[in-house]
Each structure stands twice: as C-alpha cells, then as structure tokens.
Design a protein around this motif. Structure first.
Motif, PDB file in Angstrom:
ATOM      1  N   LYS B 132       0.837  -1.213   0.000  1.00  0.00           N
ATOM      2  CA  LYS B 132       0.000   0.000   0.000  1.00  0.00           C
ATOM      3  C   LYS B 132       0.873   1.265   0.000  1.00  0.00           C
ATOM      4  N   GLN B 133       1.961   1.245   0.776  1.00  0.00           N
ATOM      5  CA  GLN B 133       2.839   2.423   0.835  1.00  0.00           C
ATOM      6  C   GLN B 133       3.493   2.707  -0.515  1.00  0.00           C
ATOM      7  N   ILE B 134       3.860   1.639  -1.227  1.00  0.00           N
ATOM      8  CA  ILE B 134       4.432   1.808  -2.573  1.00  0.00           C
ATOM      9  C   ILE B 134       3.363   2.376  -3.516  1.00  0.00           C
ATOM     10  N   GLN B 135       2.155   1.797  -3.439  1.00  0.00           N
ATOM     11  CA  GLN B 135       1.091   2.241  -4.341  1.00  0.00           C
ATOM     12  C   GLN B 135       0.733   3.706  -4.108  1.00  0.00           C
ATOM     13  N   ASP B 136       0.863   4.150  -2.864  1.00  0.00           N
ATOM     14  CA  ASP B 136       0.508   5.533  -2.530  1.00  0.00           C
ATOM     15  C   ASP B 136       1.661   6.520  -2.706  1.00  0.00           C
ATOM     16  N   CYS B 137       2.835   6.038  -3.071  1.00  0.00           N
ATOM     17  CA  CYS B 137       4.014   6.910  -3.114  1.00  0.00           C
ATOM     18  C   CYS B 137       3.947   7.859  -4.318  1.00  0.00           C
ATOM     19  N   PRO B 138       3.978   9.162  -4.080  1.00  0.00           N
ATOM     20  CA  PRO B 138       3.798  10.124  -5.177  1.00  0.00           C
ATOM     21  C   PRO B 138       5.018  10.320  -6.061  1.00  0.00           C
ATOM     22  N   TYR B 139       6.185   9.814  -5.664  1.00  0.00           N
ATOM     23  CA  TYR B 139       7.415  10.099  -6.413  1.00  0.00           C
ATOM     24  C   TYR B 139       7.741   9.070  -7.486  1.00  0.00           C
ATOM     25  N   LEU B 140       7.009   7.951  -7.485  1.00  0.00           N
ATOM     26  CA  LEU B 140       7.352   6.868  -8.409  1.00  0.00           C
ATOM     27  C   LEU B 140       6.670   7.015  -9.762  1.00  0.00           C
ATOM     28  N   ILE B 141       7.326   6.526 -10.804  1.00  0.00           N
ATOM     29  CA  ILE B 141       6.755   6.507 -12.150  1.00  0.00           C
ATOM     30  C   ILE B 141       5.846   5.289 -12.291  1.00  0.00           C
ATOM     31  N   SER B 142       6.330   4.128 -11.823  1.00  0.00           N
ATOM     32  CA  SER B 142       5.555   2.888 -11.881  1.00  0.00           C
ATOM     33  C   SER B 142       5.234   2.418 -10.461  1.00  0.00           C
ATOM     34  N   HIS B 143       3.993   2.020 -10.242  1.00  0.00           N
ATOM     35  CA  HIS B 143       3.579   1.500  -8.935  1.00  0.00           C
ATOM     36  C   HIS B 143       3.328  -0.004  -8.998  1.00  0.00           C
ATOM     37  N   LYS B 144       3.897  -0.646 -10.017  1.00  0.00           N
ATOM     38  CA  LYS B 144       3.750  -2.109 -10.130  1.00  0.00           C
ATOM     39  C   LYS B 144       4.549  -2.769  -9.019  1.00  0.00           C
ATOM     40  N   VAL B 145       3.880  -3.420  -8.090  1.00  0.00           N
ATOM     41  CA  VAL B 145       4.559  -4.004  -6.929  1.00  0.00           C
ATOM     42  C   VAL B 145       3.912  -5.334  -6.568  1.00  0.00           C
ATOM     43  N   ARG B 146       4.745  -6.306  -6.203  1.00  0.00           N
ATOM     44  CA  ARG B 146       4.241  -7.587  -5.682  1.00  0.00           C
ATOM     45  C   ARG B 146       5.017  -7.920  -4.413  1.00  0.00           C
ATOM     46  N   GLY B 147       4.336  -8.587  -3.486  1.00  0.00           N
ATOM     47  CA  GLY B 147       4.942  -8.863  -2.191  1.00  0.00           C
ATOM     48  C   GLY B 147       5.027 -10.348  -1.902  1.00  0.00           C
ATOM     49  N   THR B 148       6.126 -10.763  -1.257  1.00  0.00           N
ATOM     50  CA  THR B 148       6.329 -12.179  -0.952  1.00  0.00           C
ATOM     51  C   THR B 148       6.870 -12.347   0.474  1.00  0.00           C
ATOM     52  N   VAL B 149       6.729 -13.570   0.972  1.00  0.00           N
ATOM     53  CA  VAL B 149       7.336 -13.959   2.253  1.00  0.00           C
ATOM     54  C   VAL B 149       8.253 -15.149   1.979  1.00  0.00           C
ATOM     55  N   TYR B 150       9.510 -15.046   2.408  1.00  0.00           N
ATOM     56  CA  TYR B 150      10.490 -16.126   2.232  1.00  0.00           C
ATOM     57  C   TYR B 150      10.478 -17.003   3.474  1.00  0.00           C
ATOM     58  N   ASP B 151      10.330 -18.298   3.282  1.00  0.00           N
ATOM     59  CA  ASP B 151      10.338 -19.240   4.403  1.00  0.00           C
ATOM     60  C   ASP B 151      11.783 -19.668   4.673  1.00  0.00           C
ATOM     61  N   VAL B 152      12.335 -19.229   5.798  1.00  0.00           N
ATOM     62  CA  VAL B 152      13.757 -19.506   6.075  1.00  0.00           C
ATOM     63  C   VAL B 152      14.013 -20.986   6.401  1.00  0.00           C
ATOM     64  N   GLU B 153      12.952 -21.761   6.574  1.00  0.00           N
ATOM     65  CA  GLU B 153      13.108 -23.209   6.825  1.00  0.00           C
ATOM     66  C   GLU B 153      13.154 -24.020   5.536  1.00  0.00           C
ATOM     67  N   THR B 154      12.535 -23.477   4.481  1.00  0.00           N
ATOM     68  CA  THR B 154      12.410 -24.255   3.236  1.00  0.00           C
ATOM     69  C   THR B 154      13.062 -23.586   2.028  1.00  0.00           C
ATOM     70  N   GLY B 155      13.349 -22.292   2.138  1.00  0.00           N
ATOM     71  CA  GLY B 155      13.923 -21.575   1.001  1.00  0.00           C
ATOM     72  C   GLY B 155      12.899 -21.154  -0.030  1.00  0.00           C
ATOM     73  N   ARG B 156      11.615 -21.302   0.306  1.00  0.00           N
ATOM     74  CA  ARG B 156      10.559 -21.046  -0.684  1.00  0.00           C
ATOM     75  C   ARG B 156       9.893 -19.686  -0.466  1.00  0.00           C
ATOM     76  N   LEU B 157       9.667 -18.957  -1.559  1.00  0.00           N
ATOM     77  CA  LEU B 157       8.918 -17.696  -1.528  1.00  0.00           C
ATOM     78  C   LEU B 157       7.431 -17.964  -1.723  1.00  0.00           C
ATOM     79  N   ARG B 158       6.608 -17.274  -0.943  1.00  0.00           N
ATOM     80  CA  ARG B 158       5.149 -17.367  -1.093  1.00  0.00           C
ATOM     81  C   ARG B 158       4.635 -15.965  -1.374  1.00  0.00           C
ATOM     82  N   GLU B 159       3.869 -15.794  -2.449  1.00  0.00           N
ATOM     83  CA  GLU B 159       3.343 -14.461  -2.753  1.00  0.00           C
ATOM     84  C   GLU B 159       2.174 -14.121  -1.828  1.00  0.00           C
ATOM     85  N   VAL B 160       2.135 -12.898  -1.363  1.00  0.00           N
ATOM     86  CA  VAL B 160       1.040 -12.414  -0.516  1.00  0.00           C
ATOM     87  C   VAL B 160       0.053 -11.677  -1.413  1.00  0.00           C
ATOM     88  N   VAL B 161      -1.192 -12.131  -1.386  1.00  0.00           N
ATOM     89  CA  VAL B 161      -2.204 -11.497  -2.259  1.00  0.00           C
ATOM     90  C   VAL B 161      -3.335 -10.910  -1.428  1.00  0.00           C
TER      91      VAL B 161
END
Lengths: 161, 161
Positions: B132-161
């Motif tokens: 949300k902070q990226i999407q609301d940022c007035p200084y950026l040209i592109s607000h295309k953003v995706r967020g993930t959580v890295y599992d330090v036990e498995t090495g796997r990224l999970r996207e947060v939607v």
C-alpha cells in the motif's frame, strides 16, 4: 512471463536444493552496508554463506537514519559486532545533485522530493564520511568499521584508509 | 584473520573469475526491497545474474523514507519499472516493540533512540502495508509491486495477495 514471475520460478529451483535452515543470528557477526547497485551480488563477491552476515543496502550505500536503525537492530538484537561498507565505482549518485534530481522527479510526477537524493562526487570521500558517521553513532555497541570501494569493471574490492 | 579480512580474501577469488562489466541500468528493470536477514542471498534465491536488479535492504524490509529515496533513484535515474518485496518468516522485528527495544539500547549505550524500530507482528499484514505504501508513493513513475514472504526453513517464496 513477467520478470517477477521468472524470479518466482527460479526460486522453485532454489528451494528444491535448499540445504536447510540456519540460526537468525549472523554466524560471522558482521553487518554489510552497501549500495543497491545491480552489479554487486554481495554474497558472491564477499564469499558469504547463508546465515553469515546482515546485508543493508540503499541508493549509494550512504548512512541514513534507516541504516542506523538497521545497524542498531543488528547489534543489539542479533549480535553483530563489525561493519563493512561497500561503495563502488560508476555510481548513479555521482551523476546528479539535489536540484537536478528534484527537477526531474517533479517534471515526471508533479511532486518535488523534500528529501535529499544523497549525491556525492568522490567515492573515497563518501566512504570516509560514512566511516565517521558510524564511529560517531551513539546507539551502537561496537564501532568497528572498515570501508571499501568495489570496482564494477574488475570485481575487485579496494579498502579505503 | 578477522572476518572482514576473510571477506576481502574471498573477494580476490571472485575477482580472479570475474566475467566482465555490465551496464549500470538493471537489465530486468526490477528493484527488490528485502529484509537485511543473513539467511537471504537474494541473487541466489531469485535466480538473478550480475546486473539484473537493484537490491534495497533494511531491518524488516519495511518502506521507510530511505527506501522511497532509493526506489525513486532506481526508477527516475536507472529505469526500473517493477518492485518486488521480500519479507520472511522468523524475523527479529517480530520479537520486539519500540519500548522494549529503546529500553535495551538505552541500557547498553546510555542513549535512547528517538526513532521507531519498525516492529511488526503479522508478516503478511506487514507485506500488505508495504504494498500500500508503494502504491501511494507520489514520487514513483511505476507502482507495479508484488509482495512475498520467504520461508527460512524451506527456502521457498510465497506471494502475498
């Protein structure tokens, strides 16, 4: 496939050969502060293994309040006791200044940054300034810090003394 | 030999097999914003090559004014157009809060931080707040953003939607 989709697909391969978990406290008790530059894979160029060191990065590798926050967390909560600074040759921040940058952002977005872009001219001077800021920081337990410049043409680090 | 001396020695090996220089502008036009955690070698876990993407890191991978500065530089001066957030499981910032942290720093150093440590409890919520902070940022040209959580036990990224 978007670039981020490609990165998520590459992560599947990483996870498939994941060697197992490591403790949250960095094994080598070092925090690295470096520029965000895309040409510096810090784990590779410093010979770091998973779990070895904290890695803090921003535009320029400059010492901002956010870097101080991160270093304070690193030392007080997670036990690091040395700091390594990694700046580099041909940095994007050597090719601008506050006014030029603010004009450019305002022209493209309609909003003028109120913050400094943190441009610099001489990279060695910038490293020495950063070392001094770490040494003067009142929140740290250890002020052991060394500064380097990475040559993006050769892959070699040079210590600034 | 100190840990930093070991890192400088490892860099000699890196430089010896250095494949050559790359342009300053990230080839894949992505800026990654991630936590400083020592267990996340981002080039490896995202399949990045030298020169592919900017990497911005701080304690928590949270969106501070310094991260906004870095992303603004990344987009306006160096042409990136997508942002990938990488938070992770078992973060040190989930085990504290501003008062506990400030007490600890003050006890050890005699100085009480005036800034927030940026602690959080739920990592998915923290990723959504950052998006949300990226999407609301007035200084950026592109607000295309995706967020993930890295599992330090498995090495796997999970996207947060």
């Amino acid at each position: 496939m978007s670039e981020i989709d490609r990165m998520l697909a590459a992560n599947e391969q990483w996870a498939a050969r994941f060697p197992g978990s490591k403790p949250v406290r960095p094994a080598r008790k070092v925090a690295v502060v470096a520029c965000m530059d895309s040409r510096m894979p810090l784990f590779g160029l410093l010979g770091l293994d998973v779990g070895d060191a904290h890695v803090i990065r921003n535009a320029g590798g400059v010492i901002t309040e956010d870097v101080i926050r991160s270093l304070t967390v690193s030392q007080h909560l997670l036990g690091t006791r040395e700091i390594l600074l990694v700046h580099h040759t041909e940095c994007g921040l050597q090719a601008t200044d506050d006014r030029t940058f603010a004009d450019r952002v305002e022209k493209a977005t309609g909003r003028r940054p109120f913050w400094s872009v943190q441009a610099f001219t001489d990279v060695d001077d910038d490293v020495r300034t950063s070392i001094k800021q770490i040494q003067d920081c009142p929140y740290l337990i250890s002020h052991k810090v060394r500064g380097t410049v990475y040559d993006v043409e050769t892959g070699r680090l040079r210590e600034v003394v």
